[in-house]
Design an enzyme around this catalytic site. Structure first.
Site, PDB file in Angstrom:
ATOM      1  N   LYS A 139       0.801  -1.242   0.000  1.00  0.00           N
ATOM      2  CA  LYS A 139       0.000   0.000   0.000  1.00  0.00           C
ATOM      3  C   LYS A 139       0.831   1.290   0.000  1.00  0.00           C
ATOM      4  O   LYS A 139       0.385   2.297  -0.528  1.00  0.00           O
ATOM      5  CB  LYS A 139      -0.936   0.025   1.217  1.00  0.00           C
ATOM      6  CG  LYS A 139      -2.142  -0.873   1.092  1.00  0.00           C
ATOM      7  CD  LYS A 139      -3.091  -0.612   2.251  1.00  0.00           C
ATOM      8  CE  LYS A 139      -4.246  -1.581   2.241  1.00  0.00           C
ATOM      9  NZ  LYS A 139      -5.253  -1.265   3.263  1.00  0.00           N
ATOM     10  N   ASP A 146     -10.097   3.126   1.986  1.00  0.00           N
ATOM     11  CA  ASP A 146     -10.244   2.596   3.352  1.00  0.00           C
ATOM     12  C   ASP A 146     -10.929   3.629   4.238  1.00  0.00           C
ATOM     13  O   ASP A 146     -11.789   3.308   5.051  1.00  0.00           O
ATOM     14  CB  ASP A 146      -8.874   2.250   3.963  1.00  0.00           C
ATOM     15  CG  ASP A 146      -8.276   1.006   3.332  1.00  0.00           C
ATOM     16  OD1 ASP A 146      -9.048   0.150   2.870  1.00  0.00           O
ATOM     17  OD2 ASP A 146      -7.036   0.894   3.287  1.00  0.00           O
TER      18      ASP A 146
END
Ligand code: ATR
Length: 281
Positions: free
Chosen positions: A77, A113
């Protein structure tokens, strides 16, 4: 070998993928493929295991193959940001990308997210001006803290390792307290953004029932088990509860929208994820 029914793949089929390591237990392929099928979109989603030292080549290859979009998971990420043409401002601040859109051959990075967390909360309340306690200061806490700050909530970070809590709070622009000060805090929302309560230690919760009575809404990022000890205690304490599954589904829905410009059937995605987790609700 077990076979699964999939809708027809042909010469026009477009591709989305998850890259990470490991990926074999991911729920994303099932959720996205069901949602693509439901809308009659000729797109398929697969999970690809990519080693850390292969990330650059993988991204280059997928770009050359004209893939529509990607999800990025652990451990890529952060590092994936070096290989993108453009990164959304909030994702840049967070320092992590979980969604990539291939727009006319240019790769754009986003972080959904935080949208998963904010959208889950906003189903129950308006986040603006709410006092929110976040337990944890890792990657998940980071996305949620920036998301809440962006939505003008008043955030307090509590973490086992105090130094990490202070560092994150400084970057976000919020306050910190010690984990053992939880007794003295009364707030609107409490979010567990640690791994405590996950499948191998399901008998653990960072907050007691008594402490949870001081919160209106309790949210857990952990989705396996579906009902963590924290969520169970929060229900007993009379709080409104939000499970990690909700967040998982809503972050997936936000990625879906970035790739297709269309809203997926969220209920269907949740049903599919629940089935994979062995739940029925
Ligand atoms: P993620 O990216 O999923 O957030 P992470 O970056 O490893 O994962 O962060 C895990 C978080 O869970 C951290 O805040 C960690 O606390 P520390 O910073 O003190 O390590 C927290 N955590 C994990 N196990 C814990 C436990 N048993 N008690 C309290 N906090 C715990």
């Amino acid at each position: 070998m077990q076979t699964t029914k999939i809708s027809k793949i042909n010469a026009q089929t477009k591709l989305c993928a998850l890259i990470g390591n490991p990926v074999k237990h991911s729920m994303s392929p099932a959720m996205h493929n069901a949602a693509f099928d439901k809308l009659g979109l000729n797109i398929k989603y697969i999970a690809l295991q990519v080693e850390e030292n292969q990330l650059k080549q993988a991204i280059k290859g997928l770009k050359a193959l004209n893939i529509i979009g990607l999800n990025i998971t652990i451990p890529h990420k952060q590092k994936v940001m070096h290989h993108l043409d453009k990164v959304d401002l909030v994702a840049k601040k967070i320092g992590a990308v979980n969604t990539i859109l291939n727009k006319n051959g240019k790769l754009h990075g986003f972080n959904t997210d935080l949208q998963g967390a904010i959208m889950s909360l906003e189903e129950h309340t308006v986040v603006k001006n709410k006092k929110v306690v976040i337990l944890g200061a890792g990657g998940a806490a980071r996305s949620i803290a920036f998301g809440l700050k962006q939505n003008k909530a008043k955030v307090i970070i509590l973490n086992r390792t105090v130094k990490k809590a202070k560092k994150l709070a400084k970057q976000v622009g919020c306050s910190t307290m010690k984990l053992d000060q939880l007794d003295s805090i009364k707030a609107d929302i409490l979010i567990n953004a640690t791994s405590v309560g996950m499948h191998s230690n399901t008998d653990k919760s960072l907050a007691t029932k008594e402490q949870l009575k001081n919160f209106e809404i309790v949210m857990d990022i952990v989705y396996n088990p579906l009902e963590t000890k924290l969520i169970r205690l929060a229900k007993q304490a009379g709080c409104t509860t939000i499970t990690g599954l909700k967040m998982l589904v809503l972050q997936a829905a936000a990625s879906f929208e970035i790739w297709t410009g269309k809203k997926p059937d969220i209920k269907l995605m949740q049903k599919v994820a629940l089935k994979k987790l062995g739940g029925t609700k």
